[in-house]
Motif scaffolding. Structure first.
Motif, PDB file in Angstrom:
ATOM      1  N   GLU A   6     -60.045  87.899  33.428  1.00  0.00           N
ATOM      2  CA  GLU A   6     -58.918  88.477  32.704  1.00  0.00           C
ATOM      3  C   GLU A   6     -58.452  89.778  33.359  1.00  0.00           C
ATOM      4  OE1 GLU A   6     -56.147  87.617  29.718  1.00  0.00           O
ATOM      5  OE2 GLU A   6     -57.791  86.452  30.594  1.00  0.00           O
TER       6      GLU A   6
ATOM      7  N   SER B 104     -61.320  94.923  24.039  1.00  0.00           N
ATOM      8  CA  SER B 104     -59.870  95.172  24.066  1.00  0.00           C
ATOM      9  C   SER B 104     -59.512  96.033  25.250  1.00  0.00           C
ATOM     10  CB  SER B 104     -59.445  95.857  22.779  1.00  0.00           C
ATOM     11  OG  SER B 104     -60.131  97.068  22.612  1.00  0.00           O
TER      12      SER B 104
ATOM     13  N   ARG C 291     -62.398  88.691  19.639  1.00  0.00           N
ATOM     14  CA  ARG C 291     -63.102  89.957  19.847  1.00  0.00           C
ATOM     15  C   ARG C 291     -63.904  90.353  18.612  1.00  0.00           C
ATOM     16  NH1 ARG C 291     -57.750  92.080  22.909  1.00  0.00           N
ATOM     17  NH2 ARG C 291     -58.352  91.397  24.995  1.00  0.00           N
TER      18      ARG C 291
ATOM     19  N   ASP D  45     -52.869  80.368  27.496  1.00  0.00           N
ATOM     20  CA  ASP D  45     -53.061  81.741  27.020  1.00  0.00           C
ATOM     21  C   ASP D  45     -53.433  81.755  25.545  1.00  0.00           C
ATOM     22  OD1 ASP D  45     -52.578  83.125  29.363  1.00  0.00           O
ATOM     23  OD2 ASP D  45     -50.417  83.160  29.050  1.00  0.00           O
ATOM     24  N   LEU D  46     -54.339  82.655  25.191  1.00  0.00           N
ATOM     25  CA  LEU D  46     -54.604  82.921  23.785  1.00  0.00           C
ATOM     26  C   LEU D  46     -53.519  83.854  23.256  1.00  0.00           C
ATOM     27  CD1 LEU D  46     -58.455  83.595  23.900  1.00  0.00           C
ATOM     28  CD2 LEU D  46     -57.304  81.476  23.268  1.00  0.00           C
TER      29      LEU D  46
ATOM     30  N   LEU E 216     -62.809  88.800  28.106  1.00  0.00           N
ATOM     31  CA  LEU E 216     -61.934  88.784  26.945  1.00  0.00           C
ATOM     32  C   LEU E 216     -62.554  89.454  25.727  1.00  0.00           C
ATOM     33  CD1 LEU E 216     -60.734  85.076  27.122  1.00  0.00           C
ATOM     34  CD2 LEU E 216     -59.350  87.080  27.639  1.00  0.00           C
TER      35      LEU E 216
ATOM     36  N   LEU F 247     -56.802  86.378  20.308  1.00  0.00           N
ATOM     37  CA  LEU F 247     -57.643  87.331  21.029  1.00  0.00           C
ATOM     38  C   LEU F 247     -58.326  88.296  20.072  1.00  0.00           C
ATOM     39  CD1 LEU F 247     -55.534  88.284  24.182  1.00  0.00           C
ATOM     40  CD2 LEU F 247     -57.848  87.351  24.184  1.00  0.00           C
TER      41      LEU F 247
ATOM     42  N   VAL G 271     -58.616  78.555  19.180  1.00  0.00           N
ATOM     43  CA  VAL G 271     -59.341  79.298  20.219  1.00  0.00           C
ATOM     44  C   VAL G 271     -60.338  78.388  20.921  1.00  0.00           C
ATOM     45  CG1 VAL G 271     -61.018  81.143  20.631  1.00  0.00           C
ATOM     46  CG2 VAL G 271     -59.051  81.561  19.132  1.00  0.00           C
TER      47      VAL G 271
ATOM     48  N   ALA H  31     -66.036  84.222  26.385  1.00  0.00           N
ATOM     49  CA  ALA H  31     -65.212  85.424  26.278  1.00  0.00           C
ATOM     50  C   ALA H  31     -65.788  86.554  27.118  1.00  0.00           C
ATOM     51  CB  ALA H  31     -65.097  85.854  24.821  1.00  0.00           C
TER      52      ALA H  31
END
Length: 204
Positions: A88, A204, A151, A141-142, A201, A147, A180, A196
């Motif tokens: 990412e 943040s 997280r 893309d999420l 990912l 996202l 997701v 992730a």
């Protein structure tokens, strides 16, 4: 002469980069910066050809500063430099307009080669970075909301916790998480969190 600004929060790293870049006598380091705001100021004051920009810095990091710097100085060539090879970070940097991406543990001559090629108008990626970037481009893309959920899940929050934090129903949380999981090609929360983290990912 290639005029260059180094932006990295570690003084020792900046000193090391100065030493490495002496391999090419045509490279002149005209200024240094310790965060994204200082990088913007240095570019404004010195009008370099290249900004060597670290991603991870306290205060304003490289990624958050990249868009604003390129908007203000569209002819500037930015070469991202990072300890991270998370897909990412690579994808966001190059999609935002960086001309190259180099991982810090590469050999010194690779960093110099990257600066030379970016100065010549090329986009620079090692084979590893190129593979990661091309793979990421093929993935769906999420959404920002997905996202955010991912997280929170990576922080250990339950569906009920997430629904409370985001002020949405548990059923809506479950619906988002199904999307997701499908986009990430995983089946469980543990697999999603692991993926992730691997892809960069989870923060943040």
């Amino acid at each position: 002469m290639i005029r260059l600004v180094i932006a990295d929060d570690h003084a020792v790293v900046r000193m090391g980069l100065r030493f490495v870049l002496k391999i090419n006598p045509e490279i002149e380091v005209v200024a240094e910066a310790a965060d994204g705001d200082e990088a913007m100021k240095a570019v404004r004051e010195h009008n370099p050809d290249i900004l060597l920009l670290d991603i991870r810095m306290p205060g304003r990091d490289g990624l958050s500063a990249l868009d604003e710097i390129l908007a203000a100085f569209p002819k500037l060539k930015v070469l991202m430099l990072s300890t991270s090879d998370a897909e990412e970070d690579i994808f966001r940097s190059l999609e935002a307009g960086a001309r190259g991406y180099v991982v810090k543990d590469n050999r010194p001559e690779i960093i110099v080669d990257a600066v030379n090629k970016v100065a010549a108008g090329e986009t620079y990626m090692t084979d590893q970075v190129r593979r990661i970037y091309e793979m990421r481009k093929t993935l769906p893309d999420l959404t920002p909301r997905e996202l955010e959920l991912l997280r929170l899940m990576a922080r250990g929050l339950t569906n009920k916790d997430i629904s409370s934090v985001l002020e949405i129903s548990v059923d809506t949380v479950k619906s988002h998480l199904r999307h997701v999981f499908a986009k990430m090609d995983v089946e469980t929360r543990a697999e999603a969190v692991a993926e992730a983290i691997r892809r960069g990912l989870a923060s943040s």
